[in-house]
Enzyme design. Structure first.
Site, PDB file in Angstrom:
ATOM      1  CE  LYS A  33      54.269  50.621  91.082  1.00  0.00           C
ATOM      2  NZ  LYS A  33      54.412  52.141  90.925  1.00  0.00           N
ATOM      3  CB  THR A  34      51.516  50.818  97.416  1.00  0.00           C
ATOM      4  OG1 THR A  34      52.718  50.402  96.775  1.00  0.00           O
ATOM      5  CG2 THR A  34      51.153  49.952  98.680  1.00  0.00           C
ATOM      6  CG  ASP A 217      53.728  46.900  96.590  1.00  0.00           C
ATOM      7  OD1 ASP A 217      54.091  47.149  95.297  1.00  0.00           O
ATOM      8  OD2 ASP A 217      53.634  47.896  97.482  1.00  0.00           O
ATOM      9  CD  GLU A 218      58.412  48.677  95.756  1.00  0.00           C
ATOM     10  OE1 GLU A 218      58.886  48.739  94.699  1.00  0.00           O
ATOM     11  OE2 GLU A 218      58.066  49.722  96.329  1.00  0.00           O
ATOM     12  CD  GLN A 253      59.550  53.140  91.634  1.00  0.00           C
ATOM     13  OE1 GLN A 253      59.632  53.578  92.913  1.00  0.00           O
ATOM     14  NE2 GLN A 253      58.085  53.270  91.027  1.00  0.00           N
ATOM     15  NE  ARG A 608      60.089  57.403  96.001  1.00  0.00           N
ATOM     16  CZ  ARG A 608      59.215  56.613  95.576  1.00  0.00           C
ATOM     17  NH1 ARG A 608      58.319  56.077  96.298  1.00  0.00           N
ATOM     18  NH2 ARG A 608      59.051  56.215  94.267  1.00  0.00           N
TER      19      ARG A 608
HETATM   20  P1  ATP Z   1      55.762  53.952  94.146  1.00  0.00           P
HETATM   21  O1  ATP Z   1      55.927  53.220  92.664  1.00  0.00           O
HETATM   22  O2  ATP Z   1      56.344  54.927  94.514  1.00  0.00           O
HETATM   23  O3  ATP Z   1      55.901  52.688  95.090  1.00  0.00           O
HETATM   24  P2  ATP Z   1      52.684  53.719  93.956  1.00  0.00           P
HETATM   25  O4  ATP Z   1      52.275  53.387  92.441  1.00  0.00           O
HETATM   26  O5  ATP Z   1      52.695  52.381  94.651  1.00  0.00           O
HETATM   27  O6  ATP Z   1      54.216  54.483  94.084  1.00  0.00           O
HETATM   28  P3  ATP Z   1      50.978  54.826  95.887  1.00  0.00           P
HETATM   29  O7  ATP Z   1      51.927  54.998  96.968  1.00  0.00           O
HETATM   30  O8  ATP Z   1      50.066  53.372  95.779  1.00  0.00           O
HETATM   31  O9  ATP Z   1      51.725  54.749  94.451  1.00  0.00           O
HETATM   32  O10 ATP Z   1      50.120  56.151  95.718  1.00  0.00           O
HETATM   33  C1  ATP Z   1      50.756  57.476  95.417  1.00  0.00           C
HETATM   34  C2  ATP Z   1      49.980  58.435  96.187  1.00  0.00           C
HETATM   35  O11 ATP Z   1      48.832  58.817  95.435  1.00  0.00           O
HETATM   36  C3  ATP Z   1      49.311  57.936  97.527  1.00  0.00           C
HETATM   37  O12 ATP Z   1      49.278  59.219  98.452  1.00  0.00           O
HETATM   38  C4  ATP Z   1      48.031  57.507  97.407  1.00  0.00           C
HETATM   39  O13 ATP Z   1      47.195  57.572  98.347  1.00  0.00           O
HETATM   40  C5  ATP Z   1      47.730  58.711  96.347  1.00  0.00           C
HETATM   41  N1  ATP Z   1      46.639  58.160  95.059  1.00  0.00           N
HETATM   42  C6  ATP Z   1      46.704  56.799  94.724  1.00  0.00           C
HETATM   43  N2  ATP Z   1      45.684  56.925  93.667  1.00  0.00           N
HETATM   44  C7  ATP Z   1      44.718  57.850  93.907  1.00  0.00           C
HETATM   45  C8  ATP Z   1      43.355  58.362  93.517  1.00  0.00           C
HETATM   46  N3  ATP Z   1      42.852  57.763  92.747  1.00  0.00           N
HETATM   47  N4  ATP Z   1      43.057  59.462  93.885  1.00  0.00           N
HETATM   48  C9  ATP Z   1      43.777  60.247  94.962  1.00  0.00           C
HETATM   49  N5  ATP Z   1      45.076  59.816  95.373  1.00  0.00           N
HETATM   50  C10 ATP Z   1      45.324  58.773  94.928  1.00  0.00           C
HETATM   51 MG    MG Z   2      54.254  51.502  96.001  1.00  0.00          MG
END
Ligand code: ATP
Ligand code: MG
Length: 741
Positions: A33-34, A217-218, A253, A608
């Site tokens: 997402k981020t 975000d969040e 979350q 995490r």
């Molecule tokens: P959270 O809910 O914990 O905030 P999130 O959904 O925001 O998580 P991110 O932090 O954006 O998730 O991504 C998680 C990890 O996966 C990061 O290290 C990101 O770089 C990696 N990632 C995300 N998408 C891809 C992709 N398509 N290919 C490879 N790595 C990815």
């Molecule tokens: Mg995130």
């Protein structure tokens, strides 16, 4: 450009390149997402759809905001200054500085943090000569902030009774005082920005025209006023003319409901903005399969979910390691040994995180890390011995040990407040300077009103010294916390629970410390005098508070609460203290939905970890000043067996029903009846040192209660007492000093 989009999966790509419409990305942890949000900003700018000044992005912490800017700059050369990226408070501050005149503020207005705000309210009550017993300052602060966070000014408060009407008048006075002093508290930053936007059409139009894309975000953790602020900024909600709102979040979350975060914002957003693009991301890129399966299994125990599942193509990876320790010290020792062996094998220290549910848990961990020379850094909070309440308690102890300690004197002479004003203190300091004597010694020579109130403080310290002279160190600390009024003070504070836990933890620290000092003694030698032990303990505390935290630039293990870990990721995660009452926290049993929020927090913790996850719990733990024998956390039971590997022999979860001699810890005991609890088994009569089940007893700190259960025997005998005020507690019979009443 293509590089930018190269590493996205089809759903992520669709989200990043959505046309200019409102959108909601609803997806689980680690699904990107981020990353999607950040990449979308880069994509919008690089494709020429929007200039940097057309972007506003909100994240939850300063750390996250910084990271976003860093990530963007890494994607392509861009001047990030034109963009508005920050937290809600940070952005509102920027906005109010830019339009201070229209907001009715001087350009250099100061911001009050919540401690400053409280001090300001206390001063107000004093000026108005208002009894702060009738209107406790913390209550008033809570009341005012609650109104502000709901967007309500005094004139709009619905006051049905005299008490509320009076509080509203004080709200008015408080606002006037802040205005006079040109200060703005946290909720005011947001409310004032909101009102300015709402009332000032040219400014509103300007920003509505300026920001083309607002990204959040969040989103699951925004509160009502934050959502309204976003709505106003976004302008034309149908998409006509206004900005596009792009919100990403995860209902699983949502961990700030206790602070008014409103999960309903997600539903409202879909409705208010007629969102047609709801994108779900289901592939997790962060965690190995076992970790992810554990998180998925865990969260299905919650009933209130929007529902989603995560998968990964990473493979199962390592099993989740589970460790059962005897005590919290053993647990910390094991964690540090494990870290040392990981580092020896080439793991970077910064890739290891130690997470815990409550801040107070960090002390034992910090101590072990420091003693073993492992660099660490505590995030999103102070290290144990630097926390305000701990420093206050230590200041009293320092005055007992050495009344001439002027720093300690100044720190607590009027904390908790006892009506010693700045003027009295000034008079004292002047006199001390003239006579060249320490403050404490100067007091008796001071005449007039300042002399009287200060003399009372000296009497208090003398009394503390007298009464604690014979006590073992931990009881001394306990007594000082009580008699100084610190405990009562934090009890009335809205968010004082954590501070109380830290004070109790200080008692534990004292108990451990004496045990260690005692252990080092030669048999037959006289035990050290309390005053000597106290001096050593104080030295120990200042050393531990000293700068052990790794310097910037040194690779350090990261310590933080689960709340502070939101949005972050680490190769290795240790999650300690998985015990009933601790995690889930005992307070959660008293709130509706409390347990589900704790489970979401557990979900955040588990997700995490990238490669390796350690879960640990202890058989006994010093908690809130007493040894507790907690069941291991129900959350451990919710993780399927096939995913875990026990590092200690797996023990059956002690159960109330099958083994009557062991007890079931009931987090809500004495407060709310837990419906699922089986009836207590019949207790065999046993020797309880002259006491029996059903007997009324008195405890020096908890007051009167009735013995309701017992377990163990001899030195190990424990009884459960249901106290009228303090609720149910298990106490070591040998230590508790219960007297029949
Ligand atoms: P959270 O809910 O914990 O905030 P999130 O959904 O925001 O998580 P991110 O932090 O954006 O998730 O991504 C998680 C990890 O996966 C990061 O290290 C990101 O770089 C990696 N990632 C995300 N998408 C891809 C992709 N398509 N290919 C490879 N790595 C990815
Ligand atoms: Mg995130």
């Amino acid at each position: 450009m293509s590089q930018l989009l190269d590493n996205l999966n089809p759903e992520q790509l669709a989200a990043v390149t959505l046309p200019a419409r409102h959108a909601l990305i609803l997806a689980g942890a680690g699904s990107g997402k981020t990353r999607v949000l950040t990449t979308r900003i880069a994509w919008l700018i690089q494709s020429g759809f929007c200039g940097p000044q057309g972007i506003l992005a909100v994240t939850f912490t300063n750390k996250a905001a910084k990271e976003m800017v860093t990530r963007l700059s890494a994607m392509f050369p861009i001047n990030t200054r034109g963009m508005w990226i920050g937290t809600f408070h940070g952005l509102c501050n920027r906005f109010l500085r830019a339009h201070h005149r229209d907001a009715g503020l001087p350009q250099l207005f100061q911001i009050l943090d919540s401690g400053d705000q409280l001090a300001s309210i206390k001063r107000l009550l004093k000026t108005l000569n208002i009894d702060d017993e009738k209107f406790p300052p913390r209550d008033l602060q809570h009341f005012i902030n609650g109104q502000k966070e709901a967007g309500i000014r005094p004139a709009a408060v619905e006051a049905w009774d005299d008490y509320t009407r009076r509080r509203v008048e004080l709200y008015v006075e408080y606002e006037a005082q802040c205005q006079r002093e040109a200060v703005v508290d946290f909720p005011e930053l947001l409310l004032r920005s909101y009102e300015l936007l709402e009332r000032n059409e040219p400014i509103r139009r300007h920003y509505q025209a300026r920001f083309r894309h607002i990204l959040v975000d969040e989103f699951q953790d925004t509160n009502v006023l934050q959502y309204r602020w976003l709505k106003l900024l976004a302008g034309g909600q149908g998409g006509e003319g206004g900005a596009c709102l792009f919100c990403v979040g995860d209902d699983d979350q949502s961990i700030y409901r206790f602070r008014g975060a409103e999960i309903g914002n997600m539903r409202d957003f879909e409705r208010d903005f007629r969102v047609t693009d709801v994108i779900r991301l289901e592939q997790n890129y962060r965690s190995q399969g076992n970790i992810l399966d554990a998180a998925n299994a865990l969260i299905t125990n919650n009933t209130k979910r929007l529902g989603k599942n995560l998968w990964t193509d990473k493979g199962a990876g390592e099993p989740i390691r589970v460790y059962e320790a005897f005590t919290d010290t053993d647990e910390a020792r094991w964690i540090v040994e494990e870290i040392q062996s990981l580092v020896r094998d080439g793991m970077g220290r910064a890739d290891i995180a130690l997470l815990y549910r409550s801040n107070a848990q960090s002390r034992v961990l910090e101590h072990q890390l420091f003693s073993s020379g492992v660099p660490y850094r505590v995030y999103g909070g102070l290290r144990f011995f630097e926390r305000q309440e701990v420093k206050h308690a230590l200041a009293y102890l320092r005055l007992i040990a050495n009344p001439d300690d002027d720093t300690a004197f100044t720190r607590v002479v009027n904390f908790p407040t006892r009506g010693i004003g700045a003027r009295s203190l000034e008079a004292l300091q002047d006199a001390a300077r003239t006579w060249n004597t320490p403050l404490y010694q100067t007091v008796p020579h001071l005449s007039g009103k300042p002399g009287t109130s200060l003399a009372q403080f000296v009497v208090l310290i003398e009394r503390l010294r007298q009464e604690t002279r014979e006590l073992p160190l931990h009881e001394m600390v306990d007594h000082v916390i009580e008699l100084s009024g610190l405990r009562a003070h934090y009890k009335t504070e809205k968010e004082g629970q954590e501070r109380l836990e830290n004070l109790d933890e200080l008692i534990n620290a004292a108990a451990n410390f004496s045990a260690e000092v005692g252990a080092g003694q030669i048999p037959g030698e006289q035990p050290s005098e309390t005053s000597a032990v106290l001096a050593e303990f104080l030295a120990h505390a200042s050393l531990e508070a000293g700068d052990h935290q790794a310097d910037a630039g040194i690779e350090a293990v990261q310590l933080m609460t689960v709340h502070a870990a939101k949005g972050l990721e680490f190769d290795v995660v240790f999650l300690s203290g998985l015990e009933e009452g601790l995690f889930p926290h005992e307070n959660s049993a008293q709130e509706s939905d409390g347990l589900e929020e704790e489970r979401r927090l557990m979900y955040v913790a588990v997700t995490r970890a990238r490669q390796r996850l350690y879960l640990s719990f202890t058989q006994s733990r010093m908690l809130h000043g007493q040894v507790r024998y907690n069941l291991r956390s129900r959350f451990l039971e919710e993780i399927p067996e096939g995913l875990t590997k026990w590092l200690t022999p797996p023990s059956p979860r002690r159960s109330f029903v099958s083994e009557p001699s062991t007890r079931y810890y009931n987090p809500g005991a004495g407060k709310a009846a837990a419906p699922a609890m089986p009836p207590p088994p019949p207790q065999k009569s046993r020797d309880l040192g002259g006491l029996r089940i059903g007997q009324s007893v008195n405890h020096a700190r908890f007051g009167d209660g009735v013995i309701v259960a017992a377990e163990g025997s001899g030195n190990d005998a424990r009884v459960q007492v249901k106290f009228a005020e303090a609720g149910a507690k298990w106490l070591m019979l040998a230590m508790a000093k219960l007297t029949p009443v």
